[in-house]
Design a protein around this motif. Sequence first.
Motif, PDB file in Angstrom:
ATOM      1  N   ILE A 157      15.441   7.427   5.026  1.00  0.00           N
ATOM      2  CA  ILE A 157      16.750   6.583   5.342  1.00  0.00           C
ATOM      3  C   ILE A 157      16.924   6.842   6.220  1.00  0.00           C
ATOM      4  O   ILE A 157      17.149   6.784   7.732  1.00  0.00           O
ATOM      5  N   TRP A 158      16.510   7.825   7.214  1.00  0.00           N
ATOM      6  CA  TRP A 158      16.456   8.268   8.094  1.00  0.00           C
ATOM      7  C   TRP A 158      15.784   7.703   9.101  1.00  0.00           C
ATOM      8  O   TRP A 158      15.985   7.113  10.355  1.00  0.00           O
ATOM      9  N   ALA A 159      14.725   7.725   9.098  1.00  0.00           N
ATOM     10  CA  ALA A 159      13.523   6.654   9.863  1.00  0.00           C
ATOM     11  C   ALA A 159      13.876   5.134   9.878  1.00  0.00           C
ATOM     12  O   ALA A 159      13.701   5.002  11.039  1.00  0.00           O
ATOM     13  N   SER A 160      14.056   4.991   8.885  1.00  0.00           N
ATOM     14  CA  SER A 160      14.095   2.708   8.785  1.00  0.00           C
ATOM     15  C   SER A 160      15.699   2.894   9.662  1.00  0.00           C
ATOM     16  O   SER A 160      15.457   1.572   9.716  1.00  0.00           O
ATOM     17  N   GLY A 161      16.575   3.950   9.046  1.00  0.00           N
ATOM     18  CA  GLY A 161      17.384   3.749   9.595  1.00  0.00           C
ATOM     19  C   GLY A 161      18.123   3.178  11.431  1.00  0.00           C
ATOM     20  O   GLY A 161      17.969   2.778  11.757  1.00  0.00           O
ATOM     21  N   LEU A 162      17.138   4.645  11.880  1.00  0.00           N
ATOM     22  CA  LEU A 162      16.843   4.554  12.967  1.00  0.00           C
ATOM     23  C   LEU A 162      15.777   3.042  14.044  1.00  0.00           C
ATOM     24  O   LEU A 162      15.269   3.338  15.187  1.00  0.00           O
ATOM     25  N   ALA A 163      14.716   3.192  13.560  1.00  0.00           N
ATOM     26  CA  ALA A 163      14.453   1.895  13.258  1.00  0.00           C
ATOM     27  C   ALA A 163      14.951   0.717  13.791  1.00  0.00           C
ATOM     28  O   ALA A 163      15.002  -0.012  14.847  1.00  0.00           O
ATOM     29  N   LEU A 164      15.713   0.525  13.066  1.00  0.00           N
ATOM     30  CA  LEU A 164      17.178  -0.536  12.787  1.00  0.00           C
ATOM     31  C   LEU A 164      17.862  -0.439  14.043  1.00  0.00           C
ATOM     32  O   LEU A 164      18.289  -1.364  14.429  1.00  0.00           O
ATOM     33  N   LEU A 165      17.986   0.953  14.747  1.00  0.00           N
ATOM     34  CA  LEU A 165      19.254   1.167  15.624  1.00  0.00           C
ATOM     35  C   LEU A 165      18.710   0.802  16.366  1.00  0.00           C
ATOM     36  O   LEU A 165      18.918   0.707  17.865  1.00  0.00           O
ATOM     37  N   LEU A 166      17.438   1.072  16.792  1.00  0.00           N
ATOM     38  CA  LEU A 166      16.213   0.922  17.975  1.00  0.00           C
ATOM     39  C   LEU A 166      15.608  -0.229  18.120  1.00  0.00           C
ATOM     40  O   LEU A 166      14.877   0.328  18.559  1.00  0.00           O
ATOM     41  N   TYR A 167      16.101  -1.028  16.891  1.00  0.00           N
ATOM     42  CA  TYR A 167      15.219  -2.674  17.018  1.00  0.00           C
ATOM     43  C   TYR A 167      14.938  -2.989  18.773  1.00  0.00           C
ATOM     44  O   TYR A 167      14.386  -3.463  19.250  1.00  0.00           O
TER      45      TYR A 167
ATOM     46  N   LYS B 101       9.698  -6.829  21.091  1.00  0.00           N
ATOM     47  CA  LYS B 101       9.052  -7.306  21.887  1.00  0.00           C
ATOM     48  C   LYS B 101       7.445  -7.430  21.044  1.00  0.00           C
ATOM     49  O   LYS B 101       6.094  -7.545  21.675  1.00  0.00           O
ATOM     50  N   GLU B 102       7.077  -6.526  20.004  1.00  0.00           N
ATOM     51  CA  GLU B 102       5.936  -5.768  20.197  1.00  0.00           C
ATOM     52  C   GLU B 102       5.672  -7.166  19.218  1.00  0.00           C
ATOM     53  O   GLU B 102       6.741  -7.915  18.101  1.00  0.00           O
ATOM     54  N   PRO B 103       4.197  -6.996  18.963  1.00  0.00           N
ATOM     55  CA  PRO B 103       4.041  -8.598  17.940  1.00  0.00           C
ATOM     56  C   PRO B 103       4.441  -8.362  16.996  1.00  0.00           C
ATOM     57  O   PRO B 103       3.984  -9.233  15.941  1.00  0.00           O
ATOM     58  N   TRP B 104       4.286  -7.853  16.113  1.00  0.00           N
ATOM     59  CA  TRP B 104       4.534  -7.356  15.304  1.00  0.00           C
ATOM     60  C   TRP B 104       5.539  -6.662  14.161  1.00  0.00           C
ATOM     61  O   TRP B 104       6.131  -6.605  13.349  1.00  0.00           O
ATOM     62  N   ALA B 105       6.761  -6.962  15.649  1.00  0.00           N
ATOM     63  CA  ALA B 105       8.225  -6.936  15.613  1.00  0.00           C
ATOM     64  C   ALA B 105       8.922  -7.394  14.194  1.00  0.00           C
ATOM     65  O   ALA B 105       9.197  -7.230  13.165  1.00  0.00           O
ATOM     66  N   ALA B 106       8.595  -8.985  13.910  1.00  0.00           N
ATOM     67  CA  ALA B 106       9.089  -9.731  13.149  1.00  0.00           C
ATOM     68  C   ALA B 106       8.938  -9.261  11.745  1.00  0.00           C
ATOM     69  O   ALA B 106       9.636  -8.982  10.941  1.00  0.00           O
ATOM     70  N   GLY B 107       7.701  -9.282  11.393  1.00  0.00           N
ATOM     71  CA  GLY B 107       7.200  -8.629   9.920  1.00  0.00           C
ATOM     72  C   GLY B 107       7.606  -7.355   9.785  1.00  0.00           C
ATOM     73  O   GLY B 107       8.289  -7.340   8.645  1.00  0.00           O
ATOM     74  N   GLY B 108       7.806  -6.099  10.807  1.00  0.00           N
ATOM     75  CA  GLY B 108       8.017  -4.957  10.683  1.00  0.00           C
ATOM     76  C   GLY B 108       9.878  -4.792  10.893  1.00  0.00           C
ATOM     77  O   GLY B 108       9.853  -4.022  10.043  1.00  0.00           O
ATOM     78  N   LEU B 109      10.325  -5.630  11.531  1.00  0.00           N
ATOM     79  CA  LEU B 109      11.716  -5.661  11.265  1.00  0.00           C
ATOM     80  C   LEU B 109      11.890  -5.855   9.318  1.00  0.00           C
ATOM     81  O   LEU B 109      12.993  -5.034   8.772  1.00  0.00           O
ATOM     82  N   GLU B 110      11.987  -6.951   9.219  1.00  0.00           N
ATOM     83  CA  GLU B 110      11.659  -6.992   7.860  1.00  0.00           C
ATOM     84  C   GLU B 110      11.419  -6.311   5.920  1.00  0.00           C
ATOM     85  O   GLU B 110      12.118  -5.285   5.533  1.00  0.00           O
ATOM     86  N   ALA B 111      10.627  -5.360   6.726  1.00  0.00           N
ATOM     87  CA  ALA B 111       9.945  -4.411   6.696  1.00  0.00           C
ATOM     88  C   ALA B 111      10.963  -3.189   5.786  1.00  0.00           C
ATOM     89  O   ALA B 111      10.682  -2.272   5.111  1.00  0.00           O
ATOM     90  N   VAL B 112      11.390  -2.369   7.871  1.00  0.00           N
ATOM     91  CA  VAL B 112      12.035  -1.611   7.958  1.00  0.00           C
ATOM     92  C   VAL B 112      13.688  -1.551   7.063  1.00  0.00           C
ATOM     93  O   VAL B 112      14.322  -1.143   6.401  1.00  0.00           O
ATOM     94  N   ALA B 113      13.926  -3.110   7.612  1.00  0.00           N
ATOM     95  CA  ALA B 113      15.379  -3.533   6.848  1.00  0.00           C
ATOM     96  C   ALA B 113      15.634  -3.421   4.960  1.00  0.00           C
ATOM     97  O   ALA B 113      16.007  -2.961   4.364  1.00  0.00           O
ATOM     98  N   THR B 114      14.350  -4.177   4.276  1.00  0.00           N
ATOM     99  CA  THR B 114      13.974  -3.669   3.398  1.00  0.00           C
ATOM    100  C   THR B 114      13.874  -2.793   2.945  1.00  0.00           C
ATOM    101  O   THR B 114      14.249  -1.658   1.581  1.00  0.00           O
ATOM    102  N   ALA B 115      13.055  -1.151   3.513  1.00  0.00           N
ATOM    103  CA  ALA B 115      13.022   0.177   2.828  1.00  0.00           C
ATOM    104  C   ALA B 115      14.626   0.665   3.707  1.00  0.00           C
ATOM    105  O   ALA B 115      14.676   1.175   2.699  1.00  0.00           O
ATOM    106  N   HIS B 116      15.088   0.564   4.298  1.00  0.00           N
ATOM    107  CA  HIS B 116      16.007   0.691   4.091  1.00  0.00           C
ATOM    108  C   HIS B 116      17.554   0.868   3.283  1.00  0.00           C
ATOM    109  O   HIS B 116      18.327   1.467   2.411  1.00  0.00           O
ATOM    110  N   THR B 117      16.979  -0.312   2.614  1.00  0.00           N
ATOM    111  CA  THR B 117      18.544  -1.164   1.680  1.00  0.00           C
ATOM    112  C   THR B 117      17.338  -0.835   1.134  1.00  0.00           C
ATOM    113  O   THR B 117      19.005   0.181  -0.759  1.00  0.00           O
ATOM    114  N   ALA B 118      16.280  -0.192   0.803  1.00  0.00           N
ATOM    115  CA  ALA B 118      16.283  -0.087  -1.385  1.00  0.00           C
ATOM    116  C   ALA B 118      16.210   1.822  -0.782  1.00  0.00           C
ATOM    117  O   ALA B 118      16.944   2.085  -2.420  1.00  0.00           O
ATOM    118  N   ALA B 119      16.311   2.589  -0.233  1.00  0.00           N
ATOM    119  CA  ALA B 119      16.651   3.539   0.202  1.00  0.00           C
ATOM    120  C   ALA B 119      18.357   3.854  -0.012  1.00  0.00           C
ATOM    121  O   ALA B 119      18.812   4.622  -1.058  1.00  0.00           O
TER     122      ALA B 119
END
Length: 215
Positions: free
Chosen positions: A130-140, A145-163
């Motif tokens: 929860i910490w890691a995914s929440g902070l990643a979303l907060l600091l999006y 602008k990273e090339p993996w940001a789109a897929g990364g955002l979806e993965a992080v949001a899914t992990a945060h919601t699952a947690a």
Amino acid sequence: MTLMRVRVFTRFERFWHWSQAALILALIFTGAGLHGFHRVLKFGDMLTIHVAAALALMLLWIFAIFWHLTTGQWRHYRPTTEGLGQIIRFYSIGIFRGDPHPFRKTWRRKHNPLQALTYLMLKLVLNPLIWASGLALLLYDLWRKEPWAAGGLEAVATAHTAAAFLMVAFLIMHVYVITTGETFSEQIETMVTGYDRMEIDPAEAEVLKRDGALG
């Protein structure tokens, strides 16, 4: 052995428990609103409350970890398989037959094996997720602008919601276990007052009396 009223939860533990509960409930409520489950508050207000509660909870967790490590209270969360099968059978079958609880709380061991294992996994797996995914979303904005940001955002949001859903499941089970005492309010009262009744031998009684832990 004598049945005595013993302080098993310190003032900080009780503050930590109830503050954590309030903050987690606030996060669940606002998180549900952010996902569109209700419209009690405006989106911006819910986001502000969610972030504030999350940061407060993180600070509380960090301080609690420090407190557990420096006071030695972490020992109550050491996992053990001794008696684990009995506890699982009790909660899955025995409790419905009126069997006595196989675990007896002591001032040296507050939590039964299943509780200790569950709380340890909560602290080592679910909370950090929860910490890691929440902070990643907060600091999006820092990595959008990273090339993996789109897929990364979806993965992080899914992990945060699952947690979050796992935390809700834990709370439901936690509340259920609270109601399995001899009376409905027994375990709630213990977490409010800090005291519980348990069997103590004379040597332990002397130590507890010296520490002011006898009620």
